[in-house]
Design an enzyme around this catalytic site. Structure first.
Site, PDB file in Angstrom:
ATOM      1  N   ASN A 199      -2.827   2.346 -10.336  1.00 56.70           N
ATOM      2  CA  ASN A 199      -3.281   1.611  -9.158  1.00 56.70           C
ATOM      3  C   ASN A 199      -3.199   0.111  -9.456  1.00 56.70           C
ATOM      4  OD1 ASN A 199      -4.404   1.647  -6.458  1.00 56.70           O
ATOM      5  ND2 ASN A 199      -6.301   0.910  -7.340  1.00 56.70           N
ATOM      6  N   LYS A 200      -3.570  -0.678  -8.495  1.00 57.75           N
ATOM      7  CA  LYS A 200      -3.477  -2.133  -8.613  1.00 57.75           C
ATOM      8  C   LYS A 200      -4.124  -2.628  -9.906  1.00 57.75           C
ATOM      9  CE  LYS A 200      -1.786  -4.283  -6.342  1.00 57.75           C
ATOM     10  NZ  LYS A 200      -0.361  -4.682  -6.503  1.00 57.75           N
ATOM     11  N   ARG A 257      10.460  -1.083  -4.700  1.00 56.71           N
ATOM     12  CA  ARG A 257       9.255  -1.093  -5.541  1.00 56.71           C
ATOM     13  C   ARG A 257       9.312   0.112  -6.464  1.00 56.71           C
ATOM     14  NH1 ARG A 257       4.714  -3.715  -3.196  1.00 56.71           N
ATOM     15  NH2 ARG A 257       3.881  -3.632  -5.312  1.00 56.71           N
ATOM     16  N   GLY A 282       0.855  -1.179   0.000  1.00 62.23           N
ATOM     17  CA  GLY A 282       0.000   0.000   0.000  1.00 62.23           C
ATOM     18  C   GLY A 282       0.892   1.229   0.000  1.00 62.23           C
ATOM     19  N   ALA A 283       0.661   2.152  -0.919  1.00 62.40           N
ATOM     20  CA  ALA A 283       1.590   3.263  -1.148  1.00 62.40           C
ATOM     21  C   ALA A 283       1.915   4.065   0.117  1.00 62.40           C
ATOM     22  CB  ALA A 283       1.048   4.172  -2.246  1.00 62.40           C
ATOM     23  N   ASP A 316      -1.618   4.411  -6.357  1.00 64.83           N
ATOM     24  CA  ASP A 316      -0.193   4.351  -6.041  1.00 64.83           C
ATOM     25  C   ASP A 316       0.572   5.517  -6.665  1.00 64.83           C
ATOM     26  OD1 ASP A 316       0.722   1.520  -4.737  1.00 64.83           O
ATOM     27  OD2 ASP A 316      -1.160   1.344  -5.836  1.00 64.83           O
TER      28      ASP A 316
END
Length: 331
Positions: free
Chosen positions: A234-235, A85, A52-53, A224
């Site tokens: 995002n995801k 990441r 999670g960012a 993110d």
């Protein structure tokens, strides 16, 4: 904070240790991962002990603090943590703040504590502001995990849901399972159920059918990275939901702190993380595809601004366009 709220990131001032909920063990076990060095923090970020960012950013800042406490090479710690990441911009934002503090002769630990405290207040404000978009009786679809487990507390998308629930709105949540690591099924469902917020899990490919049946009122996801023009990273699977929501005329909201905005990069500058094929090929250690067959495992996707209804931040709700986004940073 709700008395049952999770605390995914804890700094032990006495032992000088970072304590993280080990998200790899959820939902079956609530266990903690102890970080005594910046290398431990780098491992935790890379292997998704913490994810999670915002949570990645806070954890990385404590990683820098651990290097400071142990009189280690700060630039080496910075670079090691930076390379864990590639997509979530909060990681670089937090590390840069800590490095600036160090260069200015200030304590990295105090800067990390400040980042941590700010994140809690930011997430709370996102919830307070965003819950006004939720109507009593709404069914809300969310993707991946943008909750307390992805931040220091409350979450981003789930903060909006939490505060609607705290304010007595009768809502229910639909959580995409979110292949391949199942953050929706394992994490979002866990923390909502932990607080007594009604939630059901669906396979990712069920979302469109529920929209077609008229069973989804709103969609709220996290982010993110958000570019100045409102493009959201995002995801993986977020883009698909946005396309579906546009077709079915369902409001599609993104909830994220200002630290998630990247006002300088262009689309071609953003690296979409590709993770190990094994995450797709195996579920909890069991192989599900034939030998010799490869996999794509993109961790994120890109959602253009024309598919997004609005972005919810700690400073207000804006349309996803450059003029409105830049106004946020002038407040």
């Amino acid at each position: 904070m709700n008395k049952k709220s999770l605390k995914p990131i804890i700094w032990d001032d006495e032992k000088k240790e970072l304590i993280l909920i080990d998200q790899r063990k959820l939902p079956n076990k609530l266990e903690y991962f102890i970080c005594k060095t910046y290398e431990d923090v780098a491992y935790a970020i890379k292997e998704m002990v913490v994810r999670g960012a915002p949570a990645i950013g806070v954890s990385a800042s404590y990683g820098m603090a651990l290097a400071e406490i142990k009189n280690e090479d700060i630039l080496n710690a910075y670079n090691t943590l930076k390379n864990t990441r590639p997509t979530a911009v909060n990681l670089f934002w937090a590390l840069d703040r800590c490095l600036t503090a160090y260069k200015n002769g200030r304590s990295i630990l105090e800067e990390a504590k400040k980042i941590h405290k700010e994140d809690i207040e930011i997430c709370k404000n996102i919830g307070i502001i965003g819950e006004k978009l939720i109507d009593d009786g709404d069914t809300i679809l969310t993707h991946c995990n943008a909750g307390a487990l992805a931040t220091s507390a409350y979450g981003t998308a789930l903060s909006v849901i939490r505060f609607a629930f705290y304010n007595g709105k009768k809502i229910r949540v639909i959580a995409d399972e979110t292949r391949p690591r199942l953050q929706g099924a394992k994490l979002t469902a866990f923390e909502l159920n932990y607080e007594g917020i009604p939630v059901k899990v669906i396979t990712d490919n069920t979302a469109g059918f529920l929209m077609q049946k008229g069973e989804i009122d709103k969609i709220i996801v996290g982010a993110d990275r958000i570019l100045a023009d409102g493009t959201v990273y995002n995801k993986i699977g977020t883009y698909s939901l946005a396309v579906l929501s546009k077709y079915h005329e369902i409001p599609f909201y993104v909830a994220a702190p200002l630290s998630t905005f990247d006002l300088t990069s262009k689309e071609e500058d953003v690296i979409i993380e590709e993770r190990d094929e094994k995450e797709v090929a195996y579920i909890d250690g069991v192989k599900i595809i034939p030998e010799g067959v490869g996999c794509y495992n993109y961790a994120f996707d890109k959602t253009p601004p024309d598919l997004i209804t609005a972005i919810i931040t700690e400073k207000g709700i804006v349309k996803p366009n450059k003029d409105e986004i830049l106004k946020l940073f002038s407040k």
